[in-house]
Design a protein around this motif. Structure first.
Motif, short mmCIF file in Angstrom:
data_model
loop_
_atom_site.label_atom_id
_atom_site.label_comp_id
_atom_site.label_asym_id
_atom_site.label_seq_id
_atom_site.Cartn_x
_atom_site.Cartn_y
_atom_site.Cartn_z
N PHE A 1 0.83 -1.21 0.00
CA PHE A 1 0.00 0.00 0.00
C PHE A 1 0.86 1.26 0.00
CE2 PHE A 1 -1.81 -3.43 2.54
CZ PHE A 1 -3.04 -3.64 1.93
N GLU A 2 0.23 2.38 -0.39
CA GLU A 2 0.87 3.69 -0.26
C GLU A 2 -0.18 4.68 0.18
OE1 GLU A 2 0.90 5.55 -4.72
OE2 GLU A 2 2.27 3.86 -4.36
N VAL A 3 0.23 5.63 1.00
CA VAL A 3 -0.70 6.62 1.54
C VAL A 3 -1.06 7.65 0.46
CG1 VAL A 3 -1.02 8.48 3.21
CG2 VAL A 3 0.13 6.37 3.90
N ILE A 4 -2.36 7.79 0.19
CA ILE A 4 -2.83 8.86 -0.69
C ILE A 4 -3.16 10.08 0.14
CG2 ILE A 4 -4.60 9.58 -2.33
CD1 ILE A 4 -5.00 6.74 -3.15
N ASP A 5 -3.88 9.86 1.23
CA ASP A 5 -4.25 10.97 2.13
C ASP A 5 -4.15 10.48 3.56
OD1 ASP A 5 -5.40 13.68 2.65
OD2 ASP A 5 -6.99 12.46 3.54
N GLY A 6 -3.51 11.29 4.42
CA GLY A 6 -3.37 10.92 5.82
C GLY A 6 -1.92 10.80 6.25
N GLN A 7 -0.98 11.24 5.40
CA GLN A 7 0.43 11.10 5.74
C GLN A 7 0.78 11.84 7.03
OE1 GLN A 7 4.83 12.68 4.70
NE2 GLN A 7 3.20 13.30 3.35
N GLN A 8 0.30 13.07 7.16
CA GLN A 8 0.65 13.88 8.33
C GLN A 8 0.14 13.25 9.62
OE1 GLN A 8 2.55 16.77 7.60
NE2 GLN A 8 2.45 15.95 5.53
N ARG A 9 -1.09 12.74 9.59
CA ARG A 9 -1.66 12.07 10.77
C ARG A 9 -0.93 10.76 11.05
NH1 ARG A 9 -7.28 11.72 8.30
NH2 ARG A 9 -6.18 12.63 6.52
N THR A 10 -0.62 10.03 9.99
CA THR A 10 0.07 8.74 10.15
C THR A 10 1.43 8.93 10.80
OG1 THR A 10 -1.05 7.79 8.22
CG2 THR A 10 1.01 6.77 8.91
N ILE A 11 2.21 9.88 10.30
CA ILE A 11 3.54 10.11 10.87
C ILE A 11 3.44 10.64 12.29
CG2 ILE A 11 5.64 11.52 10.65
CD1 ILE A 11 5.44 11.26 7.66
N SER A 12 2.45 11.46 12.58
CA SER A 12 2.26 11.96 13.95
C SER A 12 2.05 10.81 14.92
CB SER A 12 1.05 12.91 14.00
OG SER A 12 1.27 14.07 13.24
N VAL A 13 1.18 9.87 14.54
CA VAL A 13 0.90 8.71 15.40
C VAL A 13 2.16 7.86 15.57
CG1 VAL A 13 -0.41 6.56 15.57
CG2 VAL A 13 -1.54 8.63 14.78
N CYS A 14 2.83 7.58 14.47
CA CYS A 14 4.02 6.73 14.52
C CYS A 14 5.14 7.38 15.34
CB CYS A 14 4.51 6.42 13.11
SG CYS A 14 3.41 5.35 12.16
N GLN A 15 5.33 8.67 15.16
CA GLN A 15 6.39 9.36 15.90
C GLN A 15 6.11 9.34 17.40
OE1 GLN A 15 6.67 13.29 14.15
NE2 GLN A 15 8.21 12.63 12.66
N PHE A 16 4.85 9.49 17.79
CA PHE A 16 4.53 9.47 19.22
C PHE A 16 4.79 8.09 19.82
CE2 PHE A 16 1.42 8.85 22.71
CZ PHE A 16 1.98 9.75 23.61
N VAL A 17 4.33 7.06 19.14
CA VAL A 17 4.53 5.70 19.64
C VAL A 17 6.03 5.35 19.68
CG1 VAL A 17 4.11 3.24 19.19
CG2 VAL A 17 2.25 4.90 18.92
N GLU A 18 6.79 5.90 18.74
CA GLU A 18 8.23 5.66 18.70
C GLU A 18 8.99 6.46 19.76
OE1 GLU A 18 10.48 3.76 16.36
OE2 GLU A 18 8.59 2.69 16.59
N GLY A 19 8.30 7.42 20.38
CA GLY A 19 8.94 8.22 21.42
C GLY A 19 9.66 9.43 20.91
N ASP A 20 9.30 9.91 19.71
CA ASP A 20 9.98 11.07 19.13
C ASP A 20 9.54 12.39 19.76
OD1 ASP A 20 11.30 9.35 17.48
OD2 ASP A 20 10.10 9.78 15.70
N PHE A 21 8.37 12.42 20.39
CA PHE A 21 7.91 13.63 21.05
C PHE A 21 6.95 13.26 22.19
CE2 PHE A 21 4.63 12.85 17.89
CZ PHE A 21 3.44 13.22 18.51
N ALA A 22 6.75 14.20 23.10
CA ALA A 22 5.86 13.99 24.24
C ALA A 22 4.53 14.69 24.00
CB ALA A 22 6.50 14.52 25.51
N PHE A 23 3.47 14.12 24.57
CA PHE A 23 2.15 14.75 24.53
C PHE A 23 1.72 14.99 25.97
CE2 PHE A 23 -2.54 14.05 24.74
CZ PHE A 23 -2.90 15.23 24.13
#
Length: 225
Positions: A75-97
């Motif tokens: 698959f490839e993302v057509i729409d939702g890249q920004q949301r997808t990366i936000s979720v992945c970065q948080f779970v990976e520990g790249d930023f705090a919420f």
């Protein structure tokens, strides 16, 4: 274009997540291309990124995403890249919420996030249909610039190579002309400006179609005067 609605958990989405910068961004156990050639760079501000995580932690519905189904079944993302990366970065520990990183959460809080279901439309069709769909559905959300839309419609090896010089954070164009150019490199403003300059000179755009090195040289010449 055939479209099928599917539920994907955050756990499934973030499994195998890798951000290789120039090499691309992948997730969903390596089966999802999060940043295909026609997609822009990650541009969400902290407030927008936090809003995505806030939505998930409150179990509110997040806007539907669109994935294109490739011939090989990936698959490839057509729409939702920004949301997808936000979720992945948080779970990976790249930023705090709310001043808490994912690894600082309690087990039940982690499970709530990982089990959260994302609504994804899987779209099957020709490449031209995917690009047309990309342009159509991107009328909402973070508005694309004119050059970003052009990159989507006219994607290819030339665009990918040009983006490497003119559309990345701290790219060569930023180092040479960042103090003199308006806009943002990652929003394609530098690339758009450079193409306009070339069109205003005796150089022909067709001359540059297979030579982004030449375009970079012309750009450097301007700022070394």
């Amino acid at each position: 274009m055939n479209i099928e609605l599917k539920e994907i958990t955050v756990r499934e989405l973030t499994n195998g997540y890798e951000d290789n910068e120039e090499g691309g961004v992948i997730g969903f156990d390596g089966k999802l291309d999060i940043r295909p050639p026609y997609q822009r760079e990650f541009i969400y501000k902290d407030k927008q990124r936090d809003a995505v995580i806030d939505t998930i932690t409150k179990d509110f519905p997040l806007n539907v995403m669109y994935w294109a189904v490739r011939e090989d079944g990936n698959f490839e993302v057509i729409d939702g890249q920004q949301r997808t990366i936000s979720v992945c970065q948080f779970v990976e520990g790249d930023f705090a919420f709310n001043s808490r990183y994912f690894h600082n959460l309690q087990k039940d809080e982690k499970e709530q996030i990982l089990n959260y279901k994302l609504m994804v439309y899987l779209c099957t069709g020709a490449d031209s249909e995917k690009l047309e769909w990309f342009e159509t559905i991107n009328i909402a959300g973070e508005k694309l610039t004119d050059q970003e839309l052009k990159n989507a419609v006219y994607s290819g090896s030339w665009v990918s190579d040009a983006k490497r010089y003119f559309s990345k954070t701290n790219c060569a164009a930023y180092g040479l002309g960042g103090d003199y150019l308006n806009g943002s490199a990652i929003r394609q403003d530098y690339l758009e400006t450079t193409i306009k300059w070339i069109r205003m000179t005796a150089l022909k755009v067709i001359w540059l179609k297979t030579n982004t090195n030449l375009m970079q040289t012309k750009f450097g010449f301007i700022f070394k005067q």
